[in-house]
Write a protein that holds these residues in place. Sequence first.
Motif, PDB file in Angstrom:
ATOM      1  N   LEU A  94       0.844  -1.199   0.000  1.00  0.00           N
ATOM      2  CA  LEU A  94       0.000   0.000   0.000  1.00  0.00           C
ATOM      3  C   LEU A  94       0.875   1.243   0.000  1.00  0.00           C
ATOM      4  O   LEU A  94       1.969   1.232   0.571  1.00  0.00           O
ATOM      5  N   ARG A 121      -0.105   6.434   3.782  1.00  0.00           N
ATOM      6  CA  ARG A 121      -1.073   7.543   3.744  1.00  0.00           C
ATOM      7  C   ARG A 121      -0.917   8.446   4.957  1.00  0.00           C
ATOM      8  O   ARG A 121      -0.610   7.966   6.047  1.00  0.00           O
ATOM      9  N   ASN A 174      -2.140  -1.671  10.804  1.00  0.00           N
ATOM     10  CA  ASN A 174      -3.067  -1.074   9.837  1.00  0.00           C
ATOM     11  C   ASN A 174      -3.523  -2.213   8.934  1.00  0.00           C
ATOM     12  O   ASN A 174      -2.934  -2.464   7.894  1.00  0.00           O
ATOM     13  N   PRO A 175      -4.550  -2.935   9.379  1.00  0.00           N
ATOM     14  CA  PRO A 175      -4.957  -4.135   8.623  1.00  0.00           C
ATOM     15  C   PRO A 175      -5.774  -3.755   7.394  1.00  0.00           C
ATOM     16  O   PRO A 175      -6.211  -2.611   7.272  1.00  0.00           O
ATOM     17  N   PRO A 176      -6.003  -4.725   6.510  1.00  0.00           N
ATOM     18  CA  PRO A 176      -6.945  -4.464   5.417  1.00  0.00           C
ATOM     19  C   PRO A 176      -8.328  -4.269   6.040  1.00  0.00           C
ATOM     20  O   PRO A 176      -8.713  -5.058   6.912  1.00  0.00           O
ATOM     21  N   TYR A 177      -9.063  -3.245   5.617  1.00  0.00           N
ATOM     22  CA  TYR A 177     -10.374  -3.047   6.248  1.00  0.00           C
ATOM     23  C   TYR A 177     -11.476  -2.583   5.301  1.00  0.00           C
ATOM     24  O   TYR A 177     -12.523  -2.129   5.732  1.00  0.00           O
ATOM     25  N   LEU A 178     -11.243  -2.682   4.002  1.00  0.00           N
ATOM     26  CA  LEU A 178     -12.326  -2.297   3.089  1.00  0.00           C
ATOM     27  C   LEU A 178     -13.341  -3.438   2.968  1.00  0.00           C
ATOM     28  O   LEU A 178     -12.981  -4.613   3.002  1.00  0.00           O
ATOM     29  N   LEU A 216      -6.970   3.120  -6.522  1.00  0.00           N
ATOM     30  CA  LEU A 216      -6.941   2.007  -5.556  1.00  0.00           C
ATOM     31  C   LEU A 216      -6.797   0.655  -6.251  1.00  0.00           C
ATOM     32  O   LEU A 216      -6.328  -0.303  -5.662  1.00  0.00           O
ATOM     33  N   ALA A 243      -3.938  -6.174   0.670  1.00  0.00           N
ATOM     34  CA  ALA A 243      -3.693  -5.186   1.728  1.00  0.00           C
ATOM     35  C   ALA A 243      -4.911  -4.310   1.992  1.00  0.00           C
ATOM     36  O   ALA A 243      -4.913  -3.510   2.921  1.00  0.00           O
ATOM     37  N   LEU A 244      -5.950  -4.474   1.181  1.00  0.00           N
ATOM     38  CA  LEU A 244      -7.121  -3.590   1.307  1.00  0.00           C
ATOM     39  C   LEU A 244      -8.367  -4.324   1.788  1.00  0.00           C
ATOM     40  O   LEU A 244      -9.139  -3.799   2.589  1.00  0.00           O
ATOM     41  N   GLU A 284      -5.423   0.942  13.265  1.00  0.00           N
ATOM     42  CA  GLU A 284      -6.131   1.902  12.424  1.00  0.00           C
ATOM     43  C   GLU A 284      -7.466   1.308  12.010  1.00  0.00           C
ATOM     44  O   GLU A 284      -7.574   0.098  11.793  1.00  0.00           O
ATOM     45  N   ARG A 294     -10.141   7.305  13.808  1.00  0.00           N
ATOM     46  CA  ARG A 294      -9.201   6.568  12.954  1.00  0.00           C
ATOM     47  C   ARG A 294      -8.311   5.559  13.658  1.00  0.00           C
ATOM     48  O   ARG A 294      -7.665   4.740  13.011  1.00  0.00           O
TER      49      ARG A 294
HETATM   50  N1  GLN Z   1      -7.013   3.781   4.130  1.00  0.00           N
HETATM   51  C1  GLN Z   1      -7.104   2.969   2.960  1.00  0.00           C
HETATM   52  C2  GLN Z   1      -8.172   3.495   2.046  1.00  0.00           C
HETATM   53  O1  GLN Z   1      -9.234   3.853   2.494  1.00  0.00           O
HETATM   54  C3  GLN Z   1      -7.382   1.521   3.309  1.00  0.00           C
HETATM   55  C4  GLN Z   1      -6.224   0.971   4.010  1.00  0.00           C
HETATM   56  C5  GLN Z   1      -6.503  -0.332   4.627  1.00  0.00           C
HETATM   57  O2  GLN Z   1      -7.365  -1.115   4.206  1.00  0.00           O
HETATM   58  N2  GLN Z   1      -5.750  -0.582   5.618  1.00  0.00           N
HETATM   59  O3  GLN Z   1      -7.940   3.596   0.883  1.00  0.00           O
END
Ligand code: GLN
Length: 264
Positions: A84, A87, A175-179, A191, A198-199, A229, A256
């Motif tokens: 990633l 950010r 900061n794990p994948p969190y989408l 994206l 990673a997302l 995060e 956050r």
């Molecule tokens: N912050 C990222 C985004 O919204 C996602 C990062 C994540 O999944 N850790 O694009």
Amino acid sequence: MIVRKAEQRIAELLKPVAGEDARTEAVFLLRASGFHSPYQEITETDAKALEPLIERRLSGEPLQYVLGEWEFYGLPFYVDRTVLIPRPDTERLVETALPLLSESKRDVLDLCCGSGCIGVTLAVCGGANVTAADVSADALAMTERNARRNGVSVQTVQSDLFDSVEGAFDLIVCNPPYLTREEMDARDASLRFEPALALFGGEDGLDFYRRIASDYPRFLKPGGTLLIEIGMTQKDAVGAMFERCECIDDYGGRPRVIAVRNDD
Ligand code: GLN
């Protein structure tokens, strides 16, 4: 042609993808190619060498990947499409973490380390003794490059979350994948260049938080802290997974970071 003129031309080309950032992006591309001074001469051959970079950017690839590096917390980090892009949102996590480090509390685990930006920054700015874990071997290699680049060393371990991690830590940062599936399907062009691994956080985006919430206690020393995060809408869902936690907002007032303290 002088650099300033090239800057204008490149900015014109980049407008369709970069909009009002086109001029700044042109400056970044020129600097990455060694042209810092506006009045420096740029030859036809030099200009030709920039074309593939401009083409990549025009295909929608994020500037950070085209440059191959990006700044995080004022430090330089190599990036490519295996990790990633660091950010600014994640700098909030680092700011929260730094005051928690001390001479006697410096063992840090950076889980899902990606480029290594969190762990390496804590090693550089906080003297942390960092173990960096990621399921991706490419990410671990990038973390090692970034540690070297910033003059520190970190220990890396290939691990699906905590699965292959050993030991206990004063601080665990993640900061794990969190989408969510929906967010993945709707993600914008830039994206799409970033690794889905990673997302994507599972259907509801919360899979990694569930696993962290069940596994972290074994890896946190007494008096230690877990900092994770979260996505802007995940405060309540993630907060509910921990008995006691605190939520830290970013500077725009959006939740956050979730902090979980392990009492002595
Ligand atoms: N912050 C990222 C985004 O919204 C996602 C990062 C994540 O999944 N850790 O694009």
